[in-house]
Design a protein around this motif. Structure first.
Motif, PDB file in Angstrom:
ATOM      1  N   LYS A  14     -12.460  56.033   9.405  1.00 32.49           N
ATOM      2  CA  LYS A  14     -12.744  54.708   9.963  1.00 32.49           C
ATOM      3  C   LYS A  14     -11.546  53.772   9.757  1.00 32.49           C
ATOM      4  N   ASN A  15     -10.860  53.904   8.629  1.00 32.65           N
ATOM      5  CA  ASN A  15      -9.647  53.113   8.392  1.00 32.65           C
ATOM      6  C   ASN A  15      -8.562  53.440   9.411  1.00 32.65           C
ATOM      7  N   SER A  18     -10.735  52.387  13.914  1.00 32.21           N
ATOM      8  CA  SER A  18     -11.798  51.390  13.720  1.00 32.21           C
ATOM      9  C   SER A  18     -12.932  51.534  14.718  1.00 32.21           C
ATOM     10  N   SER A  19     -12.734  52.274  15.794  1.00 33.55           N
ATOM     11  CA  SER A  19     -13.810  52.466  16.767  1.00 33.55           C
ATOM     12  C   SER A  19     -14.769  53.600  16.370  1.00 33.55           C
TER      13      SER A  19
END
Length: 105
Positions: A14-15, A18-19
């Motif tokens: 996720k880092n 971000s989607s």
């Protein structure tokens, strides 16, 4: 409660992207339905061994793909492809350590 390996990996991914949603993580990396991790958290269960193996295969496959791309890059050690290879290799290694600790069924 300590974070489980799959949660750490989800956060790392996720880092980077971000989607990425938890639902897409379930589908793309765990090979499970999109509410799988929510169900595990609500039930206070860890993901299944087969999901952990699917996670390893997904991450390792991405590491191999990025390595192949990096190997064909003229600036291989500094390339984004090489950095992606190292990133996915690291994540796959985290899962591998957990897989080694599983009891044979």
């Amino acid at each position: 409660m300590t974070k489980r390996t799959y949660q750490i990996i989800y956060e790392e991914l996720k880092n980077r992207d971000s989607s990425l949603t938890e639902e897409r993580f379930c589908l793309d990396y765990l090979n499970r339905s999109y509410h799988y991790t929510s169900m595990c958290k609500a039930s206070h269960l860890d993901i299944s061994d087969s999901s952990l193996l699917a996670l390893y295969r997904s991450l390792n496959g991405l590491a191999i793909t990025w390595k192949d791309i990096a190997d064909n890059s003229p600036d291989a050690p500094q390339s984004r492809a090489h950095q992606n290879h190292l990133f996915f290799l690291h994540l796959a290694g985290l899962v591998w350590v957990e897989l080694q600790g599983l009891e044979p069924s």
